[in-house]
Design an enzyme around this catalytic site. Structure first.
Site, mmCIF file in Angstrom:
data_model
loop_
_atom_site.group_PDB
_atom_site.id
_atom_site.type_symbol
_atom_site.label_atom_id
_atom_site.label_comp_id
_atom_site.label_asym_id
_atom_site.label_seq_id
_atom_site.Cartn_x
_atom_site.Cartn_y
_atom_site.Cartn_z
ATOM 1 N N HIS A 1 0.767 -0.862 -0.206
ATOM 2 C CA HIS A 1 0.132 0.172 0.178
ATOM 3 C C HIS A 1 1.290 1.803 0.248
ATOM 4 O O HIS A 1 0.690 1.858 -0.825
ATOM 5 C CB HIS A 1 -0.695 0.217 1.384
ATOM 6 C CG HIS A 1 -1.085 1.581 1.034
ATOM 7 N ND1 HIS A 1 -2.631 2.141 0.777
ATOM 8 C CD2 HIS A 1 -1.299 2.563 1.933
ATOM 9 C CE1 HIS A 1 -3.087 2.981 1.040
ATOM 10 N NE2 HIS A 1 -2.328 2.899 2.040
ATOM 11 N N ASP B 1 6.043 21.549 -26.670
ATOM 12 C CA ASP B 1 6.240 20.038 -25.588
ATOM 13 C C ASP B 1 7.056 19.987 -25.281
ATOM 14 O O ASP B 1 7.490 20.866 -24.759
ATOM 15 C CB ASP B 1 6.633 18.858 -27.604
ATOM 16 C CG ASP B 1 6.068 17.687 -27.093
ATOM 17 O OD1 ASP B 1 6.036 16.950 -25.789
ATOM 18 O OD2 ASP B 1 4.951 16.959 -27.822
ATOM 19 N N TRP C 1 6.747 0.578 3.705
ATOM 20 C CA TRP C 1 7.426 1.079 3.171
ATOM 21 C C TRP C 1 9.051 1.633 2.834
ATOM 22 O O TRP C 1 10.116 1.686 1.672
ATOM 23 C CB TRP C 1 6.769 1.812 1.859
ATOM 24 C CG TRP C 1 6.311 3.522 2.998
ATOM 25 C CD1 TRP C 1 6.475 3.700 3.894
ATOM 26 C CD2 TRP C 1 7.377 4.343 2.434
ATOM 27 N NE1 TRP C 1 6.749 4.990 4.506
ATOM 28 C CE2 TRP C 1 7.438 5.798 3.071
ATOM 29 C CE3 TRP C 1 8.346 4.651 1.525
ATOM 30 C CZ2 TRP C 1 7.871 6.524 3.110
ATOM 31 C CZ3 TRP C 1 8.796 6.229 1.546
ATOM 32 C CH2 TRP C 1 8.683 6.689 2.446
ATOM 33 N N SER D 1 12.715 5.993 -13.908
ATOM 34 C CA SER D 1 11.563 6.967 -14.439
ATOM 35 C C SER D 1 11.641 8.434 -14.139
ATOM 36 O O SER D 1 11.638 9.030 -14.928
ATOM 37 C CB SER D 1 10.595 6.044 -14.587
ATOM 38 O OG SER D 1 9.638 7.107 -14.343
ATOM 39 N N SER D 2 11.704 7.889 -12.786
ATOM 40 C CA SER D 2 11.258 9.552 -12.163
ATOM 41 C C SER D 2 13.087 10.681 -12.479
ATOM 42 O O SER D 2 12.578 11.804 -12.854
ATOM 43 C CB SER D 2 11.455 9.047 -10.590
ATOM 44 O OG SER D 2 10.672 9.017 -10.187
ATOM 45 N N HIS E 1 13.040 12.035 3.641
ATOM 46 C CA HIS E 1 12.543 13.552 3.530
ATOM 47 C C HIS E 1 12.818 13.910 2.552
ATOM 48 O O HIS E 1 11.348 14.638 2.310
ATOM 49 C CB HIS E 1 13.603 13.992 5.174
ATOM 50 C CG HIS E 1 11.898 14.787 5.103
ATOM 51 N ND1 HIS E 1 11.391 14.328 5.760
ATOM 52 C CD2 HIS E 1 12.112 16.250 4.997
ATOM 53 C CE1 HIS E 1 10.248 15.661 6.407
ATOM 54 N NE2 HIS E 1 11.048 16.459 5.796
ATOM 55 N N GLU F 1 11.445 12.826 -0.648
ATOM 56 C CA GLU F 1 10.993 12.494 -0.630
ATOM 57 C C GLU F 1 9.515 13.122 -0.997
ATOM 58 O O GLU F 1 8.290 13.180 -1.572
ATOM 59 C CB GLU F 1 10.556 11.139 -0.733
ATOM 60 C CG GLU F 1 9.672 10.476 -1.431
ATOM 61 C CD GLU F 1 9.290 10.107 -2.838
ATOM 62 O OE1 GLU F 1 11.012 10.724 -3.408
ATOM 63 O OE2 GLU F 1 8.561 9.877 -3.546
ATOM 64 N N TYR G 1 8.524 15.887 0.301
ATOM 65 C CA TYR G 1 8.405 17.392 -0.460
ATOM 66 C C TYR G 1 7.974 17.063 -1.753
ATOM 67 O O TYR G 1 7.328 18.057 -2.074
ATOM 68 C CB TYR G 1 9.824 18.559 0.354
ATOM 69 C CG TYR G 1 9.720 18.427 1.413
ATOM 70 C CD1 TYR G 1 8.103 18.500 2.661
ATOM 71 C CD2 TYR G 1 10.590 18.786 1.876
ATOM 72 C CE1 TYR G 1 8.504 19.214 3.422
ATOM 73 C CE2 TYR G 1 11.280 19.168 3.408
ATOM 74 C CZ TYR G 1 10.046 19.082 4.589
ATOM 75 O OH TYR G 1 9.710 19.505 5.327
ATOM 76 N N SER H 1 -1.739 26.830 -5.783
ATOM 77 C CA SER H 1 -1.578 28.396 -6.055
ATOM 78 C C SER H 1 -2.883 29.104 -7.122
ATOM 79 O O SER H 1 -2.668 29.773 -7.652
ATOM 80 C CB SER H 1 -0.253 28.253 -6.259
ATOM 81 O OG SER H 1 0.629 28.373 -4.765
ATOM 82 N N HIS I 1 15.096 13.833 11.341
ATOM 83 C CA HIS I 1 14.208 13.632 12.810
ATOM 84 C C HIS I 1 13.057 12.210 12.550
ATOM 85 O O HIS I 1 12.255 12.695 13.418
ATOM 86 C CB HIS I 1 13.034 14.869 12.671
ATOM 87 C CG HIS I 1 12.225 14.631 11.048
ATOM 88 N ND1 HIS I 1 12.260 16.464 10.727
ATOM 89 C CD2 HIS I 1 12.016 13.832 10.160
ATOM 90 C CE1 HIS I 1 11.302 16.131 9.594
ATOM 91 N NE2 HIS I 1 11.433 14.512 9.435
ATOM 92 N N HIS I 2 13.999 11.598 11.506
ATOM 93 C CA HIS I 2 13.078 9.973 11.510
ATOM 94 C C HIS I 2 13.775 8.986 12.412
ATOM 95 O O HIS I 2 12.845 8.425 12.476
ATOM 96 C CB HIS I 2 12.092 9.771 9.874
ATOM 97 C CG HIS I 2 12.139 10.567 9.290
ATOM 98 N ND1 HIS I 2 10.632 10.308 9.010
ATOM 99 C CD2 HIS I 2 12.631 11.634 8.138
ATOM 100 C CE1 HIS I 2 10.268 11.460 7.808
ATOM 101 N NE2 HIS I 2 10.937 12.442 7.585
ATOM 102 N N THR J 1 6.305 27.053 5.202
ATOM 103 C CA THR J 1 4.799 26.628 5.443
ATOM 104 C C THR J 1 3.518 27.652 5.537
ATOM 105 O O THR J 1 2.511 27.448 4.693
ATOM 106 C CB THR J 1 5.059 25.191 5.529
ATOM 107 O OG1 THR J 1 6.140 23.934 5.899
ATOM 108 C CG2 THR J 1 4.049 24.028 5.820
ATOM 109 N N LYS K 1 3.130 29.646 3.560
ATOM 110 C CA LYS K 1 2.879 29.291 2.144
ATOM 111 C C LYS K 1 0.996 29.619 2.396
ATOM 112 O O LYS K 1 0.138 29.965 2.044
ATOM 113 C CB LYS K 1 2.982 28.119 1.559
ATOM 114 C CG LYS K 1 4.111 28.563 0.890
ATOM 115 C CD LYS K 1 4.304 26.818 0.030
ATOM 116 C CE LYS K 1 4.295 27.390 -0.961
ATOM 117 N NZ LYS K 1 5.062 27.219 -2.107
ATOM 118 N N ARG L 1 2.500 1.623 15.213
ATOM 119 C CA ARG L 1 1.787 1.175 13.541
ATOM 120 C C ARG L 1 2.760 -0.255 13.582
ATOM 121 O O ARG L 1 3.280 -0.944 14.075
ATOM 122 C CB ARG L 1 2.319 2.898 13.445
ATOM 123 C CG ARG L 1 3.988 2.323 13.330
ATOM 124 C CD ARG L 1 4.397 3.598 11.958
ATOM 125 N NE ARG L 1 4.671 3.683 10.517
ATOM 126 C CZ ARG L 1 4.866 3.913 9.700
ATOM 127 N NH1 ARG L 1 5.458 4.744 10.673
ATOM 128 N NH2 ARG L 1 4.573 4.055 8.493
#
Ligand SMILES: [Cu+2]
Lengths: 532, 292
Positions: free
Chosen positions: A81, A110, A146, A174-175, A258, A260, A262, A273, A307-308, A333, A336, A455
């Site tokens: 998931h 293009d 994950w 790909s990314s 991390h 990632e 963002y 926006s 922080h993780h 943040t 924004k 979790r």
């Protein structure tokens, strides 16, 4: 570089006819709109698969004791998931939006590298086929979450882990190619007069996202390569018994992980926006500070990964540095969020579906930001870490920041793409059911986590039952309401929408894409528009 | 549009009532029984109230705008799109709030790292899927396994009150004494987490992490493994009994006796020089040790 682009421009001039017929159109296409559609369709399919897996998880957690699946399969479902939602749903959807919108927003015919574009999409179905094939293998599919922490995924990982590693490699390639293409397009193919500070915020946020991708996807590739080496070539990068370091895995993973998050959210900020000013009929407040704040978030994203890992035994000084840096993320943040609210303030507001999803985003994301601030405080993090509080936090942030913004974008631009308007009534139903389902699912998880529920457990103590049942009910409302979305998208795409869309579509919409007819022709801006 | 507005307002109020419910006991972070857990609780609540205050301000302006400036009510859009003053203001004020929160966080964090002057040191080792506890100064060592019967997990028997939160051998510590934990793992990563002690520490193979607590109230406190560690991650709980100093002493000597006895049986077995018997006795000794 510029020569190649000129060549392409000339070529497309003689090439006025529409798309090819049949499957070849999709297999060999180099058209940014086709590739955008491919990405978005792929993402939609993956969304229902990963959502279905989440429902299996929620059924198992409906009450204590074994309900539906055994713990082994449960772990495979949570892992799949997460992986699919991140790599198969959100990232392709954002790439699809970029493909559709970036050229139209900057007045380019293009993407700069159309063949690369085709390849970067077509890697994905193969990568995910490989990932899904692990579910059919005799041993377990990836079952380590994950985040695939070593040594659970290396020394103790199932055999299928190797397939997982290669599929991550393909997704990463790909990314990287997609990001590269977007950077090159934005740098080289803006129409005359489209200066940096005139670019739509969506283009800006995607540019920053693309740089983040280019910086961290190779790190992820390195991470899974080290896993592969540890598993098969007798290295000990992550194996303490061989002199390696299991914490190194977490440093490498979160150095990717991390930024990632963002990557998953910044394009969404761009979408909002665009959407909010349209339905507030007022220019975006603080354009320049929006751009700087996005860049700031991108840069700070590289300095917060520990922080993780606050409970891994990180030294005091390191914890302090990463705690302060993490708290600092709240400043851009916040800017924004305040800018969006200032845009709404004294506007002329209407509540069409894209705006509803944007407002839903604004509120849920702010709530997710609050729990983010709480998590940033290292001492409290000792209690929150790896509990359901974290699950609640990142779902508030990602469901609103990524999923809701993608849905808002689809409702907003779909009439432009297909030339058909959707049923506003159904759209509103979709929004309200989603927002109620989403909150019912994830709000109680805060309480569960604080009360001590870890979790990633398939079974739990009796005191957690009530809230878990609420979560499961919410998840089913949330999941099944997405079928409304599927219906709306399919009817619009196949010309059975509620009516023909004008080229303006929305009264307050601004930007180059709205100057094009609806539906947008197969080739657009073959002659660059003039921007004043 | 009118209808969707009322629904929007209704939704906001629901949100806020949910947030209000947040702070009631039972669904909040436990206050706990250690100085650190109290400190963490206060920091958690302080941050929560700060967020509430920011939320009221932010959402207040948002809701006001959504009600007041509706197109359906004939609102005309204003033309402003920047204002240096407010932009600086909403950069500086959040920064100041963060500084205010960072100060207590820094102090508490220092406290968490202060593992010196402990009266008792317990080495905690995570295994797939059980915990091992070694009292380094007392020479006591035992495994702690989940004691919930498999039938309860498979819904073949009614679930007990402490379903999945019960073990055969709980950790026993004296009240009001500083206990230092040395946390490590034998296989994959685990995390030793007891919410009411305010302790969560990852158990990492090849590393020894430190943490500590002083439990100020006797009682039984329950926690779980906090880091995904494989199939039975949900089934390796942590139970800790905080007892008076005297009770702890009795417990220690009882356990040391058991340890001595088991050594004694082992020696007997050795003297018989019978491998088969040795194996059996060892097995028996282990059982005795676990049962007590
Ligand atoms: Cu464990």
């Amino acid at each position: 570089m510029s020569e190649g682009i000129l060549d392409y421009g000339d070529h497309s001039h003689d090439d006025h006819h529409g798309p090819e017929k049949g499957f070849k159109r999709w297999l060999f296409t180099t058209n940014h709109k086709d590739i955008g559609t491919l990405y978005l369709t792929f993402s939609l399919v993956m969304f229902f698969i990963a959502g279905f897996m989440a429902l299996i998880v929620r059924v198992e957690l409906f009450e204590p004791g074994k309900v539906l699946v055994n713990p082994e399969f449960f772990n495979q479902m949570t892992t799949m998931h997460g992986l699919i939602m991140v790599f198969g749903v959100i990232m392709p959807a954002m790439a699809g939006l970029a493909n559709w919108l970036v050229p139209m927003m900057i007045g380019a015919p293009d993407m700069a590298l159309p063949r690369l574009n085709n390849w970067s999409f077509w890697l994905l179905p193969f990568a995910f086929s490989m990932l899904f094939s692990t579910l059919l293998m005799s041993g377990p599919a990836p079952d380590f979450g994950w985040t695939f922490y070593a040594p659970l995924s290396t020394t103790y990982g199932p055999k299928s882990t190797d397939f997982f590693i290669f599929s991550i490699h393909m997704m990463g390639a790909s990314s990287i190619m997609a990001a590269l293409n977007i950077v090159v397009t934005i740098f080289n193919m803006r129409a005359p007069g489209m200066t940096w500070m005139k670019m739509p915020v969506f283009v800006w946020t995607w540019l920053i996202t693309a740089f983040l991708l280019l910086a961290v996807m190779p790190v992820l590739a390195g991470c899974v390569t080290m896993m592969l080496m540890d598993r098969h070539f007798h290295t000990s990068f992550f194996n303490a018994a061989g002199g390696g370091d299991p914490i190194l895995f977490q440093h490498v993973f979160w150095f990717f992980g991390h930024p990632e998050v963002y990557i998953l959210i910044l394009p969404g900020f761009g979408v909002i926006s665009e959407v909010i000013p349209t339905f507030a009929r007022k220019r975006l407040f603080g354009y320049a500070s929006m751009v700087y704040a996005s860049a700031m978030i991108g840069i700070l994203g590289f300095a917060v990964w520990v922080h993780h890992m606050f409970t891994t035994g990180a030294p005091y000084g390191a914890q302090l540095f990463f705690m302060y840096a993490t708290m600092l993320v709240a400043v851009p943040t916040g800017i924004k969020v305040f800018n969006w609210i200032a845009t709404i303030f004294r506007g002329s507001i209407s509540f069409e579906t894209p705006m509803l999803f944007a407002l839903g985003f604004l509120i849920m994301f702010t709530l997710g930001g609050f729990s983010g601030l709480m998590l940033a405080l290292a001492p409290s993090d000792y209690q929150y870490r790896d509990s359901y509080f974290v699950v609640a936090h990142f779902h508030y942030v990602l469901v609103s920041g990524s999923l809701f913004t993608i849905i808002a974008a689809i409702y907003y631009w779909l009439p432009k793409w297909t030339g058909h308007t959707y049923s506003e009534r159904l759209g509103q139903w979709h929004f309200w059911l989603s927002v109620i389902g989403m909150n019912l699912t994830f709000m109680p998880m805060h309480f569960l986590g604080l009360a001590g529920m870890p979790r990633r457990i398939p079974d739990y103590a009796l005191q957690f039952t009530d809230f878990n049942q609420l979560c499961t009910v919410g998840a089913f409302i949330f999941g099944f309401s997405q079928l409304i979305f599927l219906y709306i998208v399919i009817t619009s795409c196949f010309g059975k929408g509620t009516g023909k869309a004008s080229s303006q579509v929305w009264e307050g919409a601004r930007g180059l894409e709205w100057t094009l007819p609806s539906p947008v022709p197969y080739h657009t801006f073959e002659t660059a528009p003039t921007i004043t | 549009m009118q209808k969707s507005m009322t629904r929007l307002v209704l939704f906001f109020s629901l949100c806020f009532s949910a947030v209000a419910a947040y702070a009631t006991p039972g669904i909040n972070m436990p206050y706990g029984v250690t100085p650190v857990s109290h400190e963490i609780y206060h920091l958690h609540m302080a941050c929560f109230y700060v967020c509430c205050a920011i939320g009221v301000g932010t959402f207040g302006v948002l809701i006001y705008s959504l009600i007041k400036f509706r197109k359906s009510k004939g609102a005309e859009a204003a033309h402003f799109h920047e204002h240096l003053g407010v932009e600086i203001l909403w950069t500086v004020i959040p920064t100041l709030i963060l500084v205010v929160l960072a100060i207590p966080a820094t102090i508490i964090l220092k406290d968490i790292h202060n593992t010196e002057d402990a009266a008792i040191t317990i080495k905690v080792t995570g295994y797939q899927w059980k915990w091992k506890y070694e009292y380094l100064d007392q020479g006591i060592s035992f495994f702690s396994n989940l004691s919930t019967p498999q039938d309860q997990i498979n819904n073949k028997a009614p679930k007990g009150e402490w379903y999945l939160l019960e073990v055969d051998n709980p950790v026993v510590v004296p009240v009001n004494e500083k206990v230092r934990l040395l946390v490590t793992s034998d296989d994959v990563m685990h995390a030793w987490w007891v919410p009411e002690l305010g302790v969560k520490q990852d158990a990492i193979p090849g590393f020894i992490n430190e943490n500590w607590f002083i439990a100020t109230q006797p009682g039984t406190y329950r926690g779980q493994c906090g880091e995904l560690c494989g199939v039975n991650h949900a089934f390796m709980p942590i139970i800790i009994k905080v007892v008076s100093q005297d009770e702890f002493k009795t417990w220690v000597s009882a356990h040391q006796n058991v340890a001595d006895q088991s050594q004694h049986t082992q020696m007997l077995a050795l003297s018989q020089a019978n491998a088969a018997i040795l194996k059996k006795q060892n097995h028996h000794a282990k059982k005795v040790e676990l049962r007590s």
